[in-house]
Design a protein around this motif. Sequence first.
Motif, PDB file in Angstrom:
ATOM      1  N   GLN A 191      49.141   0.896  -8.729  1.00 19.05           N
ATOM      2  CA  GLN A 191      48.814   2.219  -8.832  1.00 19.05           C
ATOM      3  C   GLN A 191      49.622   3.428  -8.687  1.00 19.05           C
ATOM      4  O   GLN A 191      49.533   4.519  -9.155  1.00 19.05           O
ATOM      5  N   ALA A 192      50.745   3.052  -7.941  1.00 18.53           N
ATOM      6  CA  ALA A 192      51.659   4.212  -7.679  1.00 18.53           C
ATOM      7  C   ALA A 192      52.399   4.463  -8.727  1.00 18.53           C
ATOM      8  O   ALA A 192      52.812   5.796  -9.413  1.00 18.53           O
ATOM      9  N   VAL A 193      52.551   3.350  -9.724  1.00 16.98           N
ATOM     10  CA  VAL A 193      53.347   3.706 -10.943  1.00 16.98           C
ATOM     11  C   VAL A 193      52.575   4.232 -11.861  1.00 16.98           C
ATOM     12  O   VAL A 193      52.997   4.966 -12.752  1.00 16.98           O
ATOM     13  N   GLU A 194      51.205   3.716 -11.837  1.00 17.78           N
ATOM     14  CA  GLU A 194      50.337   4.429 -12.902  1.00 17.78           C
ATOM     15  C   GLU A 194      50.142   5.968 -12.776  1.00 17.78           C
ATOM     16  O   GLU A 194      50.309   6.433 -13.835  1.00 17.78           O
ATOM     17  N   LEU A 195      50.275   6.447 -11.675  1.00 18.54           N
ATOM     18  CA  LEU A 195      50.166   7.717 -11.169  1.00 18.54           C
ATOM     19  C   LEU A 195      51.396   8.309 -11.898  1.00 18.54           C
ATOM     20  O   LEU A 195      51.383   9.724 -12.439  1.00 18.54           O
ATOM     21  N   GLU A 196      52.401   7.641 -11.778  1.00 21.60           N
ATOM     22  CA  GLU A 196      53.894   8.247 -12.095  1.00 21.60           C
ATOM     23  C   GLU A 196      53.896   8.473 -13.577  1.00 21.60           C
ATOM     24  O   GLU A 196      54.267   9.399 -14.112  1.00 21.60           O
ATOM     25  N   VAL A 197      53.372   7.538 -14.216  1.00 22.62           N
ATOM     26  CA  VAL A 197      53.572   7.355 -15.813  1.00 22.62           C
ATOM     27  C   VAL A 197      52.247   7.994 -16.478  1.00 22.62           C
ATOM     28  O   VAL A 197      52.449   8.702 -17.337  1.00 22.62           O
ATOM     29  N   PHE A 207      39.358   7.284 -20.266  1.00 24.10           N
ATOM     30  CA  PHE A 207      39.426   8.332 -21.008  1.00 24.10           C
ATOM     31  C   PHE A 207      39.866   8.288 -22.630  1.00 24.10           C
ATOM     32  O   PHE A 207      39.314   8.819 -23.248  1.00 24.10           O
ATOM     33  N   GLU A 208      40.709   6.987 -22.462  1.00 26.27           N
ATOM     34  CA  GLU A 208      40.781   6.458 -24.039  1.00 26.27           C
ATOM     35  C   GLU A 208      39.636   6.206 -24.803  1.00 26.27           C
ATOM     36  O   GLU A 208      39.435   6.423 -25.864  1.00 26.27           O
ATOM     37  N   LEU A 209      38.769   5.413 -23.997  1.00 24.24           N
ATOM     38  CA  LEU A 209      37.449   5.174 -24.712  1.00 24.24           C
ATOM     39  C   LEU A 209      36.825   6.170 -25.159  1.00 24.24           C
ATOM     40  O   LEU A 209      36.076   6.337 -26.283  1.00 24.24           O
ATOM     41  N   GLN A 210      36.645   7.329 -24.429  1.00 25.20           N
ATOM     42  CA  GLN A 210      35.886   8.523 -24.451  1.00 25.20           C
ATOM     43  C   GLN A 210      36.462   9.171 -25.870  1.00 25.20           C
ATOM     44  O   GLN A 210      35.924   9.990 -26.662  1.00 25.20           O
ATOM     45  N   GLU A 216      40.873   4.784 -15.186  1.00 21.53           N
ATOM     46  CA  GLU A 216      40.723   6.283 -15.402  1.00 21.53           C
ATOM     47  C   GLU A 216      41.177   6.614 -16.854  1.00 21.53           C
ATOM     48  O   GLU A 216      40.503   7.272 -17.616  1.00 21.53           O
ATOM     49  N   ALA A 217      42.462   5.951 -17.094  1.00 20.61           N
ATOM     50  CA  ALA A 217      43.258   6.027 -18.350  1.00 20.61           C
ATOM     51  C   ALA A 217      42.303   5.342 -19.466  1.00 20.61           C
ATOM     52  O   ALA A 217      42.253   5.913 -20.630  1.00 20.61           O
ATOM     53  N   GLY A 261      49.864   9.552 -14.840  1.00 24.24           N
ATOM     54  CA  GLY A 261      48.990  10.693 -14.107  1.00 24.24           C
ATOM     55  C   GLY A 261      47.637  10.421 -13.700  1.00 24.24           C
ATOM     56  O   GLY A 261      46.987  11.428 -13.044  1.00 24.24           O
ATOM     57  N   LYS A 262      47.228   9.180 -13.687  1.00 23.68           N
ATOM     58  CA  LYS A 262      45.901   8.802 -13.424  1.00 23.68           C
ATOM     59  C   LYS A 262      46.075   7.518 -12.999  1.00 23.68           C
ATOM     60  O   LYS A 262      47.049   6.664 -13.589  1.00 23.68           O
TER      61      LYS A 262
END
Length: 364
Positions: A184-190, A201-204, A197-198, A192-193
């Motif tokens: 999750q820390a790497v996900e937030l770095e790359v 968002f992409e599905l939407q 959640e990403a 931003g969420k």
Amino acid sequence: MAGSNVCPVCSKEHGNASHCTNCHFDLTEYAFANLRQQKAMVEAHRTHWLSAHSPALDSIAADLIVAPAPLIDHAAPLIPEPPSASVDRGALEIYRAVLQMAWVDQYLDMQEINLLFKQARELNLTLEQTEAIDREVIGRSVREQAYFTALQATRDEHGDFSLRELQKLPAFMQQISISHEHAQAVELEVLGKSLIEALIFELQQQKESIPVVQDNHCIETNFTDYPLINERYCDLGDGTVLDTQTNLQWMRCALGQTWDGENCVGKAIRFNWDEANTAVKDHQQVNDNDWRLPSLEELATLIVEGEKPTIDSKVFPNTLAWFWSSSLDADNSSYVWGVNFHNGDINNNYRSGNSYVRLVRNRL
């Protein structure tokens, strides 16, 4: 080597000798060489020294300078069974030297990462031992760097994140045994969420990939006229449902139970975490499919607050308490995260304990 008693090749203290007593590097010549010559001398001697300490390292040193391989290779697992805790100091120094050689350009591609995993196996190093060296040399674990590289590779030619590539990441996380917190820390770095959640968002953004809900049915080209359960889940009629919020396909029953068209019957099986992973692999081989353990984030999307059990019982009947995720604890790889659907608790459990398994897969 003015001002330092540490050898630039093997990182051992050498006193004030004219050569390193550990790897026999010529420190006198090194001291009078300019910076470019010094670097070339260190690399040449390191390659020679490493090849003398391990037969496999000769080919590894050569492999590290060839063209990079594709970023994500799903052909084989990267992580073996945990090795023995016994290790000699020389093995740690060899791993450190190989990592330093790979990190010379401040970047690790997936080929180099695979080679480092292979080296750790051959040297019989534990996860804790390698990660301690990783953090000294590159500031994070090689597993985190692998996940960072994989996340970066999900961008298309326009710099946008590819939904199809993002959907491959939960399986990749399990493959490299990265903990939930570190992932999750790497996900937030790359991103931003978080990854989940990403994905949402992409599905939407790609509404055509989400089933259209109309008149209490799911209507779409590939999933046509399936009943909708509680305004969220498409009943695919085969003991699985499609979550229209996350685009994940779930088994309605835990492993050990079967779907009889109305209910989950039979006795759900409790596995320790390693047994659960073996059961998933067996299921994949027998059925030739991509069902897997869910990540903690994915499993937590099933929690329904205020209900008891804390899950949609119409969709997932006869759900018992603890279910495994694929997410290791960041601080101790002997613990794995899970969800207790009796009360909605999220907690880490010792991997030798027993919990139930509900499989999931991405709908591509």
